[in-house]
Design an enzyme around this catalytic site. Structure first.
Site, PDB file in Angstrom:
ATOM      1  N   ARG A  51      40.336 -20.187  33.203  1.00 47.49           N
ATOM      2  CA  ARG A  51      41.216 -19.520  32.036  1.00 47.49           C
ATOM      3  C   ARG A  51      41.438 -18.063  32.551  1.00 47.49           C
ATOM      4  NH1 ARG A  51      38.960 -23.392  29.961  1.00 47.49           N
ATOM      5  NH2 ARG A  51      37.184 -22.971  31.242  1.00 47.49           N
ATOM      6  N   THR A  52      40.409 -17.497  33.114  1.00 51.10           N
ATOM      7  CA  THR A  52      40.523 -16.075  33.034  1.00 51.10           C
ATOM      8  C   THR A  52      41.454 -15.655  34.420  1.00 51.10           C
ATOM      9  OG1 THR A  52      38.207 -15.794  32.643  1.00 51.10           O
ATOM     10  CG2 THR A  52      39.188 -13.832  33.576  1.00 51.10           C
ATOM     11  N   LYS A  80      32.112 -13.222  56.026  1.00 61.78           N
ATOM     12  CA  LYS A  80      31.603 -12.987  57.375  1.00 61.78           C
ATOM     13  C   LYS A  80      30.856 -11.910  57.119  1.00 61.78           C
ATOM     14  CE  LYS A  80      36.444 -13.728  58.817  1.00 61.78           C
ATOM     15  NZ  LYS A  80      37.850 -12.825  59.147  1.00 61.78           N
ATOM     16  N   ARG A 101      36.341 -10.749  39.439  1.00 59.67           N
ATOM     17  CA  ARG A 101      34.970 -11.402  39.072  1.00 59.67           C
ATOM     18  C   ARG A 101      33.924 -11.456  40.083  1.00 59.67           C
ATOM     19  NH1 ARG A 101      34.813 -17.105  35.338  1.00 59.67           N
ATOM     20  NH2 ARG A 101      35.551 -15.492  33.862  1.00 59.67           N
ATOM     21  N   HIS A 129      32.713  -8.949  30.306  1.00 56.30           N
ATOM     22  CA  HIS A 129      33.834  -9.809  30.435  1.00 56.30           C
ATOM     23  C   HIS A 129      34.762  -9.232  29.279  1.00 56.30           C
ATOM     24  CE1 HIS A 129      36.489 -12.711  31.467  1.00 56.30           C
ATOM     25  NE2 HIS A 129      35.916 -13.753  31.062  1.00 56.30           N
TER      26      HIS A 129
HETATM   27  N1   CP Z   1      36.222 -17.883  29.228  1.00 59.75           N
HETATM   28  C1   CP Z   1      36.129 -17.818  30.649  1.00 59.75           C
HETATM   29  O1   CP Z   1      35.798 -16.768  31.457  1.00 59.75           O
HETATM   30  O2   CP Z   1      36.530 -19.037  31.383  1.00 59.75           O
HETATM   31  P1   CP Z   1      36.680 -19.003  32.944  1.00 59.75           P
HETATM   32  O3   CP Z   1      35.365 -19.051  33.476  1.00 59.75           O
HETATM   33  O4   CP Z   1      37.242 -20.440  33.226  1.00 59.75           O
HETATM   34  O5   CP Z   1      37.555 -18.063  33.426  1.00 59.75           O
END
Ligand code: CP
Length: 303
Positions: A51-52, A80, A101, A129
């Protein structure tokens, strides 16, 4: 080097949250615009995502920007031995904004300190997040008409669940009442309960998810027990199936109740619930596109 970044939901004041939510609503009404024409956005995903990453990339594409990046760190030179600092300095030579991320808590703050361009934290380990919180807030406001004075029940992994921690902090601006439902092993950490007490926010704690526990609830926020956060898999096995939301449990809940979940889910919501009008988690994930359009454009000073 510091710049305007979004690393933690605490970077946003109440006024800023409300302003971003208004912008998200405007993007939902008109998601295809050329605001990011000529801009390059990098998505650096050192951990898996559906999703993110895809909603960020959709957000940029719908606004006419271009996306570079990787979805698997093994394909980058970090495999590396290149440091995060060098990676961020390099990518900030190419892109106007970086979405990252990373598995290490604090990585996003560090990246924001060495980057020449804004960083959006798309999750740093079990820490923050913030754009998930923004889409959660957007979903709550859309479904309830307000963020003020709501009853919010959080269920599942309240110990490691960064989304519930960030949501708790963001909702603290809006006089919520919280109900924390978790097994003893995954209870809401004391620091967040202390935070509630310091702000005069009412909360209760329960172990059981039953009709009485959710009878006054406006938002039922379900979470996954995160296997990847456990060092002892025996402990995970003990709690992994502790709650499963079923339609029967929802029969006498408030009409306006909506079920949210950051997703992915495993066993905590029965597939039958997906057709219940109170299920909102797939729309919630869709709302991520508009919330992220708003955050990106705000950081770039474009709206
Ligand atoms: N909610 C969320 O962060 O989903 P993903 O890990 O799929 O990005």
């Amino acid at each position: 080097m510091t710049n305007k970044s979004l690393v933690s939901i605490t970077d946003y004041s109440k006024e800023k949250i409300l302003s971003i939510l208004d912008k998200a609503a405007a993007f939902e009404a008109n998601p295809n615009q050329k605001i990011l024409d000529g801009k390059v956005i990098a998505t650096l995903f050192f951990e898996p995502s559906t999703r993110t990453r895809l909603s960020f990339e959709t957000a940029v594409n719908r606004l006419g920007g271009r996306v570079i990046g990787f979805s698997d760190a093994a394909t980058s030179s970090s495999s590396k031995g290149e440091t995060l600092k060098d990676t961020i300095i390099m990518v900030s030579n190419y892109a106007d904004l970086i979405v990252m991320r990373h598995p290490i808590e604090g990585a996003a703050r560090y990246a924001s300190e060495v980057s020449r361009v804004p960083i959006i934290n798309a999750r740093d380990g079990a820490n923050q997040h913030p754009t998930q919180t923004m889409l959660d807030l957007y979903s709550i406001k859309k479904t309830q008409g307000t963020l003020e004075n709501l009853s919010i029940t959080m269920v599942g992994d309240l110990k490691y669940g960064r989304t519930v921690h960030s949501l708790l902090m963001a909702m603290s601006h809006f006089n919520p009442t919280f109900n924390f439902i978790a097994p003893n092993e995954l209870k809401m950490p004391d620091e967040y309960k202390m935070f509630c007490k310091s702000k005069g926010i009412k909360f209760t704690e329960l172990n059981e998810l039953n009709e009485e526990a959710i009878s006054d609830t406006d938002i039922l926020y379900m979470t996954r027990v995160q296997k990847e956060r456990f060092t002892d898999l025996f402990e995970y096995e003990k709690v992994k199936n502790v709650y499963t939301l079923k339609n029967k449990l929802l029969e006498n809940t408030k009409e306006n109740l909506r079920i949210l979940h950051p997703l992915p889910r495993v066993t905590e919501i029965d597939a039958d619930v997906d057709d219940n009008p109170k299920a909102y988690y797939f729309t919630q994930a869709k709302n991520g596109v508009f919330a992220r359009q708003a955050v990106i454009c705000d950081l770039l000073g474009l709206v």
